[in-house]
Design a protein around this motif. Structure first.
Motif, PDB file in Angstrom:
ATOM      1  N   THR A  15       0.836  -1.209   0.000  1.00 12.30           N
ATOM      2  CA  THR A  15       0.000   0.000   0.000  1.00 12.30           C
ATOM      3  C   THR A  15       0.869   1.256   0.000  1.00 12.30           C
ATOM      4  OG1 THR A  15      -1.743  -1.196   1.187  1.00 12.30           O
ATOM      5  CG2 THR A  15      -1.876   1.195   1.200  1.00 12.30           C
ATOM      6  N   ALA A  16       1.898   1.278   0.833  1.00 11.79           N
ATOM      7  CA  ALA A  16       2.787   2.445   0.913  1.00 11.79           C
ATOM      8  C   ALA A  16       3.526   2.674  -0.397  1.00 11.79           C
ATOM      9  CB  ALA A  16       3.782   2.265   2.057  1.00 11.79           C
ATOM     10  N   ALA A  17       3.826   1.603  -1.119  1.00 10.29           N
ATOM     11  CA  ALA A  17       4.562   1.725  -2.380  1.00 10.29           C
ATOM     12  C   ALA A  17       3.742   2.415  -3.464  1.00 10.29           C
ATOM     13  CB  ALA A  17       4.998   0.342  -2.864  1.00 10.29           C
ATOM     14  N   LEU A  18       2.452   2.554  -3.259  1.00  8.46           N
ATOM     15  CA  LEU A  18       1.587   3.186  -4.259  1.00  8.46           C
ATOM     16  C   LEU A  18       1.753   4.695  -4.293  1.00  8.46           C
ATOM     17  CD1 LEU A  18      -1.631   1.084  -3.696  1.00  8.46           C
ATOM     18  CD2 LEU A  18       0.025   0.860  -5.549  1.00  8.46           C
ATOM     19  N   GLY A  19       2.386   5.255  -3.275  1.00  7.00           N
ATOM     20  CA  GLY A  19       2.569   6.701  -3.230  1.00  7.00           C
ATOM     21  C   GLY A  19       1.338   7.398  -2.678  1.00  7.00           C
ATOM     22  N   ALA A  20       1.534   8.609  -2.199  1.00 10.29           N
ATOM     23  CA  ALA A  20       0.443   9.345  -1.568  1.00 10.29           C
ATOM     24  C   ALA A  20      -0.333  10.208  -2.551  1.00 10.29           C
ATOM     25  CB  ALA A  20       0.995  10.215  -0.444  1.00 10.29           C
ATOM     26  N   ASN A  21       0.241  10.483  -3.702  1.00  4.82           N
ATOM     27  CA  ASN A  21      -0.405  11.385  -4.658  1.00  4.82           C
ATOM     28  C   ASN A  21      -1.194  10.613  -5.716  1.00  4.82           C
ATOM     29  OD1 ASN A  21       0.801  13.573  -3.369  1.00  4.82           O
ATOM     30  ND2 ASN A  21       2.662  13.372  -4.598  1.00  4.82           N
ATOM     31  N   GLY A  22      -2.126  11.290  -6.321  1.00  3.08           N
ATOM     32  CA  GLY A  22      -2.858  10.702  -7.442  1.00  3.08           C
ATOM     33  C   GLY A  22      -4.114   9.958  -7.062  1.00  3.08           C
ATOM     34  N   GLY A  23      -4.340   9.726  -5.797  1.00  5.77           N
ATOM     35  CA  GLY A  23      -5.572   9.069  -5.385  1.00  5.77           C
ATOM     36  C   GLY A  23      -5.579   7.553  -5.517  1.00  5.77           C
ATOM     37  N   TYR A  24      -4.532   6.972  -6.135  1.00  5.06           N
ATOM     38  CA  TYR A  24      -4.556   5.521  -6.326  1.00  5.06           C
ATOM     39  C   TYR A  24      -4.466   4.792  -4.998  1.00  5.06           C
ATOM     40  CZ  TYR A  24      -3.923   0.977  -8.401  1.00  5.06           C
ATOM     41  OH  TYR A  24      -4.101  -0.337  -8.767  1.00  5.06           O
ATOM     42  N   ARG A  25      -3.677   5.328  -4.048  1.00  2.00           N
ATOM     43  CA  ARG A  25      -3.577   4.681  -2.741  1.00  2.00           C
ATOM     44  C   ARG A  25      -4.937   4.679  -2.050  1.00  2.00           C
ATOM     45  NH1 ARG A  25       0.442   6.400   2.099  1.00  2.00           N
ATOM     46  NH2 ARG A  25       2.002   5.977   0.522  1.00  2.00           N
ATOM     47  N   GLN A  26      -5.684   5.791  -2.140  1.00  4.34           N
ATOM     48  CA  GLN A  26      -7.005   5.847  -1.513  1.00  4.34           C
ATOM     49  C   GLN A  26      -7.955   4.832  -2.158  1.00  4.34           C
ATOM     50  OE1 GLN A  26      -5.332   8.584  -2.612  1.00  4.34           O
ATOM     51  NE2 GLN A  26      -4.757   9.483  -0.641  1.00  4.34           N
ATOM     52  N   ASP A  27      -7.896   4.725  -3.486  1.00  6.05           N
ATOM     53  CA  ASP A  27      -8.735   3.730  -4.184  1.00  6.05           C
ATOM     54  C   ASP A  27      -8.366   2.310  -3.760  1.00  6.05           C
ATOM     55  OD1 ASP A  27      -9.978   5.780  -5.534  1.00  6.05           O
ATOM     56  OD2 ASP A  27      -8.850   5.485  -7.405  1.00  6.05           O
ATOM     57  N   PHE A  28      -7.065   2.063  -3.664  1.00  7.70           N
ATOM     58  CA  PHE A  28      -6.579   0.747  -3.264  1.00  7.70           C
ATOM     59  C   PHE A  28      -7.037   0.426  -1.843  1.00  7.70           C
ATOM     60  CE2 PHE A  28      -3.424  -2.223  -1.553  1.00  7.70           C
ATOM     61  CZ  PHE A  28      -3.331  -3.155  -2.570  1.00  7.70           C
ATOM     62  N   THR A  29      -6.883   1.383  -0.937  1.00  3.30           N
ATOM     63  CA  THR A  29      -7.270   1.193   0.461  1.00  3.30           C
ATOM     64  C   THR A  29      -8.777   0.965   0.594  1.00  3.30           C
ATOM     65  OG1 THR A  29      -5.411   2.558   1.149  1.00  3.30           O
ATOM     66  CG2 THR A  29      -7.133   2.210   2.774  1.00  3.30           C
ATOM     67  N   ALA A  30      -9.567   1.668  -0.185  1.00  2.22           N
ATOM     68  CA  ALA A  30     -11.012   1.433  -0.179  1.00  2.22           C
ATOM     69  C   ALA A  30     -11.324   0.019  -0.659  1.00  2.22           C
ATOM     70  CB  ALA A  30     -11.722   2.465  -1.056  1.00  2.22           C
ATOM     71  N   GLY A  31     -10.582  -0.438  -1.649  1.00  4.74           N
ATOM     72  CA  GLY A  31     -10.752  -1.810  -2.134  1.00  4.74           C
ATOM     73  C   GLY A  31     -10.353  -2.833  -1.089  1.00  4.74           C
ATOM     74  N   VAL A  32      -9.297  -2.539  -0.324  1.00  2.00           N
ATOM     75  CA  VAL A  32      -8.861  -3.450   0.740  1.00  2.00           C
ATOM     76  C   VAL A  32      -9.996  -3.683   1.731  1.00  2.00           C
ATOM     77  CG1 VAL A  32      -7.304  -3.713   2.733  1.00  2.00           C
ATOM     78  CG2 VAL A  32      -6.389  -2.990   0.514  1.00  2.00           C
ATOM     79  N   ALA A  33     -10.711  -2.632   2.093  1.00  3.82           N
ATOM     80  CA  ALA A  33     -11.829  -2.766   3.041  1.00  3.82           C
ATOM     81  C   ALA A  33     -12.915  -3.674   2.471  1.00  3.82           C
ATOM     82  CB  ALA A  33     -12.396  -1.384   3.382  1.00  3.82           C
ATOM     83  N   ILE A  34     -13.217  -3.517   1.188  1.00  4.74           N
ATOM     84  CA  ILE A  34     -14.205  -4.395   0.528  1.00  4.74           C
ATOM     85  C   ILE A  34     -13.697  -5.834   0.543  1.00  4.74           C
ATOM     86  CG2 ILE A  34     -15.309  -4.934  -1.688  1.00  4.74           C
ATOM     87  CD1 ILE A  34     -15.231  -1.859  -2.239  1.00  4.74           C
ATOM     88  N   GLY A  35     -12.412  -6.004   0.242  1.00  8.06           N
ATOM     89  CA  GLY A  35     -11.816  -7.340   0.224  1.00  8.06           C
ATOM     90  C   GLY A  35     -11.803  -7.996   1.586  1.00  8.06           C
TER      91      GLY A  35
END
Length: 185
Positions: free
Chosen positions: A57-77
């Motif tokens: 998750t940290a490797a996705l970087g803080a910018n661009g919103g991809y980390r937030q999308d990924f983290t939201a997906g983690v909760a669904i998963g």
């Protein structure tokens, strides 16, 4: 390995479908389901699994919103993973084996000292995914050790074994697989 792969793939599949239904990215959902299920199946590795997910998750970087999308997906998963863990807890895989081993020259026996019970003796009583009964595709019992059918099969095996070509030996050695979870040996 059979049980791990079945539940892991079921959880990841369900997580991806749930994420897509909510318009979320599936990658985080698959990761969340995998982490949840693997942590249940391998509790001693729970910290390492959580650390790996955090690193990814940290490797996705803080910018661009991809980390937030990924983290939201983690909760669904994780929610999908929790449902699969509930199924796994009720599959009867942990039921203690209380059987007795048959005896005789033609029966399996443990070579371990002290003798160990058979590996996976409860597989036939576990909950199935698609079959209606565990015996649906059960093969018939082997022929008796002194029967003509057994002796004919033994002669056939010895004939092939004693006359095998280099190519047949190479193929057998390729598929031998004496280590790992997929080992037949």
């Amino acid at each position: 390995a059979i049980r791990t792969l079945a539940y892991l793939n079921l959880g990841m599949n369900n997580a991806i479908i749930a994420a897509q239904a909510k318009g979320a990215k599936p990658q985080g959902a698959a990761a969340g389901a995998a982490a949840t299920i693997l942590s249940y199946l391998y509790p001693k590795d729970e910290q390492a699994i959580a650390a790996r997910l955090a690193t990814e998750t940290a490797a996705l970087g803080a910018n661009g919103g991809y980390r937030q999308d990924f983290t939201a997906g983690v909760a669904i998963g994780r929610a999908a993973g929790d449902e699969v863990v509930t199924m796994a807890k009720a599959d009867r895989s942990g039921a203690p084996w209380t059987g007795t081993l048959p005896t005789g020259a033609d029966k399996w026996s443990s070579r371990a000292q002290p003798p160990a019970p058979p590996l996976g003796p409860q597989l036939g009583s576990m909950r199935t995914f698609f079959m209606t009964t565990a015996s649906e595709f059960r093969a018939p019992p082997p022929p008796a050790i002194n029967s003509p059918e057994f002796k004919a099969t033994l002669v056939e095996v010895r004939t092939i074994s004693d006359g095998r070509t280099y190519e047949q030996l190479r193929i057998a050695q390729y598929w031998e697989g004496l280590s790992g979870a997929y080992s037949a040996g």
